[in-house]
Design an enzyme around this catalytic site. Structure first.
Site, PDB file in Angstrom:
ATOM      1  N   GLU A 270      -7.140 -12.574   6.194  1.00 44.19           N
ATOM      2  CA  GLU A 270      -6.123 -11.926   7.043  1.00 44.19           C
ATOM      3  C   GLU A 270      -6.654 -11.992   8.476  1.00 44.19           C
ATOM      4  O   GLU A 270      -6.209 -12.796   9.268  1.00 44.19           O
ATOM      5  CB  GLU A 270      -5.908 -10.472   6.590  1.00 44.19           C
ATOM      6  CG  GLU A 270      -4.905  -9.713   7.442  1.00 44.19           C
ATOM      7  CD  GLU A 270      -4.830  -8.210   7.112  1.00 44.19           C
ATOM      8  OE1 GLU A 270      -5.779  -7.658   6.531  1.00 44.19           O
ATOM      9  OE2 GLU A 270      -3.810  -7.590   7.492  1.00 44.19           O
TER      10      GLU A 270
ATOM     11  N   HIS B 236       0.873  -1.185   0.000  1.00 46.29           N
ATOM     12  CA  HIS B 236       0.000   0.000   0.000  1.00 46.29           C
ATOM     13  C   HIS B 236       0.903   1.227   0.000  1.00 46.29           C
ATOM     14  O   HIS B 236       1.693   1.402   0.943  1.00 46.29           O
ATOM     15  CB  HIS B 236      -0.884   0.014   1.247  1.00 46.29           C
ATOM     16  CG  HIS B 236      -1.745  -1.208   1.386  1.00 46.29           C
ATOM     17  ND1 HIS B 236      -3.057  -1.243   0.981  1.00 46.29           N
ATOM     18  CD2 HIS B 236      -1.465  -2.458   1.859  1.00 46.29           C
ATOM     19  CE1 HIS B 236      -3.563  -2.441   1.215  1.00 46.29           C
ATOM     20  NE2 HIS B 236      -2.613  -3.207   1.745  1.00 46.29           N
TER      21      HIS B 236
ATOM     22  N   ASP C 136       3.431  -5.123   2.602  1.00 38.95           N
ATOM     23  CA  ASP C 136       2.135  -4.561   3.031  1.00 38.95           C
ATOM     24  C   ASP C 136       2.245  -3.058   3.327  1.00 38.95           C
ATOM     25  O   ASP C 136       1.931  -2.240   2.463  1.00 38.95           O
ATOM     26  CB  ASP C 136       1.593  -5.340   4.239  1.00 38.95           C
ATOM     27  CG  ASP C 136       0.074  -5.256   4.391  1.00 38.95           C
ATOM     28  OD1 ASP C 136      -0.580  -4.658   3.513  1.00 38.95           O
ATOM     29  OD2 ASP C 136      -0.458  -5.805   5.370  1.00 38.95           O
TER      30      ASP C 136
HETATM   31  N1  ADE Z   1      -4.800  -1.376   4.283  1.00 39.04           N
HETATM   32  C1  ADE Z   1      -3.488  -1.232   4.498  1.00 39.04           C
HETATM   33  N2  ADE Z   1      -2.955  -2.338   5.014  1.00 39.04           N
HETATM   34  C2  ADE Z   1      -3.981  -3.228   5.132  1.00 39.04           C
HETATM   35  C3  ADE Z   1      -4.086  -4.556   5.603  1.00 39.04           C
HETATM   36  N3  ADE Z   1      -3.028  -5.230   6.073  1.00 39.04           N
HETATM   37  N4  ADE Z   1      -5.288  -5.139   5.608  1.00 39.04           N
HETATM   38  C4  ADE Z   1      -6.364  -4.481   5.158  1.00 39.04           C
HETATM   39  N5  ADE Z   1      -6.320  -3.238   4.714  1.00 39.04           N
HETATM   40  C5  ADE Z   1      -5.145  -2.610   4.687  1.00 39.04           C
HETATM   41 ZN    ZN Z   2      -2.630  -5.082   2.590  1.00 41.12          ZN
END
Ligand code: ADE
Ligand code: ZN
Length: 344
Positions: free
Chosen positions: A200, A19, A278
């Protein structure tokens, strides 16, 4: 003799779960806050780092969305993106598929044009001078409504030539994939690559629903698929990519420690898993640190690293010919680094 960490650092790799807002290092956040006259919750970078102690995904997201207040101008988005790209290039990331969260900016009055022009200018520079290819994936925030998702999607269509895919992120709990079925149908119709976070904080059932409802080609995270043997067999059989983020999973308490992480078990099941960072500014490391910390804790060997690096290109949205070029480059790298030590 090269150490194992050197071997990991040097191997060509792709990053598929990143991200761009999650690369906002505290130093840059503070500098941008000053430049823009925006007040932030921290007096300095050290105070920000101290606050980065998360109990779960939501506790992280609250802090992460608040930090975006520092990003105002096209220049800010350029500075953010070029900083990540330089860091990634220094870690031998040769291809990056980068998420951005436009709704977290347009909701603050920043125009889509401002943010995408800044990001794109940095991507073009990386393509020219950092020996890196890139793709951009626009994420829809799942804690907002599908209607709001459609609104940002319509805005994005003007910039379609710069956007390769549509993703889904933010709070998985309470926001099932099903909520965005129509939006993803539209995205497919428009020819976008489709990916989504699932498994997740959510269960194996969430991974299954995401595949069934959104027809995505890749699952972001997906670690909880391992609770369902039938699903694992299907994911392995169909080689559906799972973009795993080890340091993120530990920092957000998906696993109690890196030693508990199921990355090695996923590899052993023949899943097409990749290693990614991430939100590296928040989780203590970029892609190489993710490989290295996972390798140390899980005793990944040379073949595991080669497999993960190859998976990163195989799981990408690059063309067949580009994938093959990178796979050949990895074979060459492995052959010329045969005597690398297995010790860190
Ligand atoms: N936005 C940024 N990191 C994230 C993550 N690990 N899970 C969900 N949304 C996110
Ligand atoms: Zn993510």
């Amino acid at each position: 003799m090269d150490s194992f960490a050197d071997f990991i650092a040097g191997i060509p790799k792709a990053e598929l779960h990143l991200h761009i807002e999650g690369t906002l290092e505290p130093e840059l956040m503070i500098a941008l806050g000053k430049r823009n006259g925006v007040s932030l919750p921290y007096p300095d970078a050290a105070a920000a780092r101290q606050a980065y102690n998360f109990s779960d995904l939501q506790s992280f997201l609250d802090i992460y969305y608040r930090a975006t207040a520092a990003l105002i101008t096209e220049e800010d988005f350029y500075d953010l993106t070029i900083a990540y790209l330089k860091k990634a290039a220094s870690q031998n990331v040769r291809h990056a598929e980068i998420f951005f969260d436009p709704q977290s900016h347009t909701s603050r009055g920043i125009t889509f044009e401002t943010l995408i022009r800044g990001i794109e200018r940095a991507l073009m520079e990386a393509n020219r001078s950092l020996n890196m290819s890139t793709k951009l994936i626009m994420c829809i925030l799942r804690h907002l409504s599908e209607k709001e998702g459609f609104e940002i999607f319509e805005k994005a269509l003007v910039w379609k030539h710069w956007i390769a895919g549509i993703g889904l992120d933010s709070s998985e709990r309470g926001n099932p994939a099903e909520k965005f079925r129509n939006l993803f149908e539209r995205a497919h119709h428009e020819g976008f690559l489709a990916v989504a976070h699932a498994g997740e904080e959510g269960s194996a059932a969430s991974v299954r629903q995401t595949l069934d409802a959104l027809h995505v080609t890749r699952i972001d995270h997906g670690v909880h698929c391992m609770d369902d043997a039938v699903l694992v067999a299907e994911l392995a059989e169909q080689q559906i990519p799972l973009t795993v983020c080890p340091l993120s999973n530990v920092r957000l308490k998906v696993f109690d420690s890196m030693r508990q992480h199921n990355l090695k078990a996923m590899l052993q099941k023949g899943l097409l898993v990749t290693v990614n960072s991430d939100d590296p500014a928040y989780f203590g490391g970029y892609v190489n640190e993710n490989y290295i910390e996972a390798a140390k804790a899980l005793q990944l060997d040379r073949n595991d690293i080669i497999q993960l690096a190859k998976n990163s290109f195989t799981a990408s949205s690059l063309s067949k010919i580009h994938k093959q070029l990178y796979l050949t480059e990895i074979d060459r790298y492995a052959a010329t680094h045969e005597s690398s030590s297995l010790h860190f």
